[in-house]
Design a protein around this motif. Structure first.
Motif, mmCIF file in Angstrom:
data_model
loop_
_atom_site.group_PDB
_atom_site.id
_atom_site.type_symbol
_atom_site.label_atom_id
_atom_site.label_comp_id
_atom_site.label_asym_id
_atom_site.label_seq_id
_atom_site.Cartn_x
_atom_site.Cartn_y
_atom_site.Cartn_z
ATOM 1 N N MET A 42 0.802 -1.219 0.000
ATOM 2 C CA MET A 42 0.000 0.000 0.000
ATOM 3 C C MET A 42 0.844 1.284 0.000
ATOM 4 S SD MET A 42 -2.968 -1.116 -0.374
ATOM 5 C CE MET A 42 -4.098 0.197 0.004
ATOM 6 N N ASP A 43 2.114 1.180 0.384
ATOM 7 C CA ASP A 43 2.984 2.357 0.392
ATOM 8 C C ASP A 43 3.883 2.424 -0.850
ATOM 9 O OD1 ASP A 43 4.735 0.277 0.873
ATOM 10 O OD2 ASP A 43 5.598 1.162 2.691
ATOM 11 N N TRP A 44 3.551 1.660 -1.861
ATOM 12 C CA TRP A 44 4.264 1.610 -3.133
ATOM 13 C C TRP A 44 5.659 1.000 -3.040
ATOM 14 C CZ3 TRP A 44 1.473 1.584 -7.285
ATOM 15 C CH2 TRP A 44 0.235 2.212 -7.267
ATOM 16 N N THR A 45 5.916 0.247 -1.992
ATOM 17 C CA THR A 45 7.130 -0.566 -1.970
ATOM 18 C C THR A 45 6.749 -1.913 -2.573
ATOM 19 O OG1 THR A 45 6.660 -1.346 0.278
ATOM 20 C CG2 THR A 45 8.131 0.577 0.043
ATOM 21 N N PRO A 46 7.665 -2.550 -3.285
ATOM 22 C CA PRO A 46 7.302 -3.813 -3.937
ATOM 23 C C PRO A 46 7.163 -4.961 -2.938
ATOM 24 C CG PRO A 46 9.590 -3.242 -4.405
ATOM 25 C CD PRO A 46 9.007 -2.100 -3.629
ATOM 26 N N GLN A 47 6.256 -5.868 -3.250
ATOM 27 C CA GLN A 47 6.136 -7.109 -2.486
ATOM 28 C C GLN A 47 7.444 -7.888 -2.650
ATOM 29 O OE1 GLN A 47 3.854 -8.644 -0.653
ATOM 30 N NE2 GLN A 47 2.106 -7.288 -0.918
ATOM 31 N N PRO A 48 7.807 -8.726 -1.701
ATOM 32 C CA PRO A 48 8.973 -9.592 -1.906
ATOM 33 C C PRO A 48 8.759 -10.447 -3.160
ATOM 34 C CG PRO A 48 8.241 -9.667 0.380
ATOM 35 C CD PRO A 48 7.198 -8.904 -0.388
ATOM 36 N N ALA A 49 9.833 -10.711 -3.880
ATOM 37 C CA ALA A 49 9.746 -11.449 -5.142
ATOM 38 C C ALA A 49 9.061 -12.798 -4.981
ATOM 39 C CB ALA A 49 11.139 -11.629 -5.734
ATOM 40 N N ASP A 50 9.362 -13.517 -3.899
ATOM 41 C CA ASP A 50 8.752 -14.839 -3.728
ATOM 42 C C ASP A 50 7.252 -14.740 -3.477
ATOM 43 O OD1 ASP A 50 9.308 -13.725 -1.201
ATOM 44 O OD2 ASP A 50 9.644 -15.673 -0.269
ATOM 45 N N ALA A 51 6.808 -13.730 -2.748
ATOM 46 C CA ALA A 51 5.372 -13.543 -2.502
ATOM 47 C C ALA A 51 4.660 -13.195 -3.805
ATOM 48 C CB ALA A 51 5.140 -12.447 -1.468
ATOM 49 N N TYR A 52 5.258 -12.313 -4.588
ATOM 50 C CA TYR A 52 4.668 -11.969 -5.888
ATOM 51 C C TYR A 52 4.603 -13.218 -6.769
ATOM 52 C CZ TYR A 52 4.163 -10.502 -10.666
ATOM 53 O OH TYR A 52 3.734 -10.414 -11.974
ATOM 54 N N SER A 53 5.695 -13.948 -6.863
ATOM 55 C CA SER A 53 5.748 -15.131 -7.736
ATOM 56 C C SER A 53 4.699 -16.169 -7.355
ATOM 57 C CB SER A 53 7.141 -15.761 -7.707
ATOM 58 O OG SER A 53 8.076 -14.869 -8.259
#
Length: 182
Positions: A42-53
């Motif tokens: 919500m603060d425009w920081t990216p999700q961790p790559a593994d969570a996104y994947s």
């Protein structure tokens, strides 16, 4: 909906992908997945790559979907392989910058109906513009090639290359063409 359409709407930021996806989702009664919601916190920081994947893999494994956004570059090929049709929003760079700027202004005026990622605050304008330039120069050539490869495999591809075409939306013929592909 078993064995329904799986349509990816991909292109640079500010190009109207989410609006198009919401309209198409409603027309086809197919679930809509906005990649910005799984890519960003919500603060425009990216999700961790593994969570996104993990979330991306779960989304594209479904039987039917309309997915909009570019997400992470390393997820695009698998998403496009799984599609039954693709919409490539590929307008000139200046148009993406213009539309993204209009959206930023609307956001600051509290006049935005569907904020990207469901975020409460707009993304930092400078970072957004830098992202648009980066995607245009670094990602779009590879994305165009991936889309062309999927088209050669027989998948329908609808290219939106102007704001007039974007604002016209999808007509009945477009929707039939995209939804009948399997």
């Amino acid at each position: 909906m078993a064995d329904g359409p799986r349509i990816a709407i991909i292109g640079n930021a500010g190009g109207g992908k989410s609006t198009l996806a919401r309209d198409l989702s409603k027309a086809l009664q197919t679930p809509h997945v906005e990649l910005d919601r799984i890519l960003w916190n919500m603060d425009w920081t990216p999700q961790p790559a593994d969570a996104y994947s993990e979330q991306h893999a779960r989304a594209i494994a479904a039987d039917a979907w309309i997915i909009d956004g570019f997400g992470r570059m390393d997820s695009i090929a698998s998403r496009l392989r799984r599609t039954t049709a693709i919409i490539l929003v590929d307008m000139p760079l200046w148009m993406h910058v213009w539309l993204a700027t209009e959206r930023q202004i609307a956001w600051h005026r509290d006049a935005i109906d569907h904020p990207p990622a469901g975020a409460a605050v707009p993304p930092p304008t400078e970072a957004l513009i830098q992202t648009i330039f980066h995607v245009d120069h670094e990602w779009m050539p590879a994305i165009r090639t991936m889309v062309d490869e999927e088209e050669c495999r027989g998948k329908p591809v609808l290219r939106i290359e102007s704001v007039e075409r974007l604002r016209h939306g999808l007509d009945t013929e477009d929707i039939a063409h995209l939804s009948n592909a399997r």
